[in-house]
Design a protein around this motif. Sequence first.
Motif, PDB file in Angstrom:
ATOM      1  N   SER A  76       0.799  -1.128   0.208  1.00 10.62           N
ATOM      2  CA  SER A  76       0.079   0.010  -0.009  1.00 10.62           C
ATOM      3  C   SER A  76       0.816   1.320  -0.124  1.00 10.62           C
ATOM      4  O   SER A  76       0.349   2.312   0.578  1.00 10.62           O
ATOM      5  N   THR A  77       2.124   1.400  -0.295  1.00  7.05           N
ATOM      6  CA  THR A  77       2.825   2.598  -0.416  1.00  7.05           C
ATOM      7  C   THR A  77       3.111   3.162  -1.886  1.00  7.05           C
ATOM      8  O   THR A  77       3.371   4.222  -2.061  1.00  7.05           O
ATOM      9  N   THR A 109       7.931   3.822   4.582  1.00  3.55           N
ATOM     10  CA  THR A 109       6.781   3.937   3.962  1.00  3.55           C
ATOM     11  C   THR A 109       6.089   5.178   3.811  1.00  3.55           C
ATOM     12  O   THR A 109       5.634   5.447   2.960  1.00  3.55           O
ATOM     13  N   SER A 110       6.195   6.353   4.852  1.00  2.00           N
ATOM     14  CA  SER A 110       5.507   7.532   4.671  1.00  2.00           C
ATOM     15  C   SER A 110       6.269   8.290   3.544  1.00  2.00           C
ATOM     16  O   SER A 110       5.583   8.880   2.803  1.00  2.00           O
ATOM     17  N   GLY A 111       7.563   8.215   3.388  1.00  2.00           N
ATOM     18  CA  GLY A 111       8.173   8.683   2.008  1.00  2.00           C
ATOM     19  C   GLY A 111       7.916   8.201   0.906  1.00  2.00           C
ATOM     20  O   GLY A 111       7.849   9.091  -0.029  1.00  2.00           O
ATOM     21  N   LEU A 112       7.802   6.942   0.887  1.00  5.28           N
ATOM     22  CA  LEU A 112       7.295   6.360  -0.673  1.00  5.28           C
ATOM     23  C   LEU A 112       5.863   6.700  -0.648  1.00  5.28           C
ATOM     24  O   LEU A 112       5.534   6.880  -2.121  1.00  5.28           O
ATOM     25  N   ILE A 113       4.986   6.512   0.087  1.00  5.80           N
ATOM     26  CA  ILE A 113       3.526   7.109  -0.117  1.00  5.80           C
ATOM     27  C   ILE A 113       3.459   8.525  -0.541  1.00  5.80           C
ATOM     28  O   ILE A 113       2.840   8.742  -1.652  1.00  5.80           O
TER      29      ILE A 113
END
Length: 192
Positions: A76-77, A109-113
């Motif tokens: 989900s990223t 994960t937050s950076g990928l999103i």
Amino acid sequence: MTDEYKTIASTSEGYYTEKRSKFLAFAHHVETAEHIKDLLASYRKKYYDARHVCYAYMLGAERTEFRANDDGEPSSTAGKPILGQINSNELTDILIVVVRYYGGVNLGTSGLIVAYREAAADALAHSTIETRQVEEIVKYTFSYPQMNDVMRIVKDMNPRIISQTYDNTCEITLSIRKSEADQLRSRLAKLL
């Protein structure tokens, strides 16, 4: 029932970079799953040296056929943020592919999103969004003496004429907004 939907007019590109990772985004107008499969195969071939080729698509005026793919990124990223951009713009008949070249630094994960979302948003920012109508095909067979009556209805309702043949038995094929198709059929049926 709505008979309008939003899509992009043509292919557009976007770009995003974060900590030396490069995200190349491509938005395409698509109408079939087969077309999507062909485009994905061509991107995987063209960018064979890229770490990930993630994508999301939405098909159909009802926006019921969709998919998001992370292609090896953490769950989900990648696909979900791309699909989120499609949904927030209420688009359909669209494929967005984001190719990632890894820069050597993990983004988390937050950076990928954020990266996938911004790359997809940039591709959409460079595209022309247009509203299209859902059309329905209406075929009508009639005798030659009815020609003036049929053409009066065609002129009045203004459907797009796809084909027409005039002989002893005439046939006309029309394309009209889905919401007006029943009215056109009933007006033509009253001529019989």
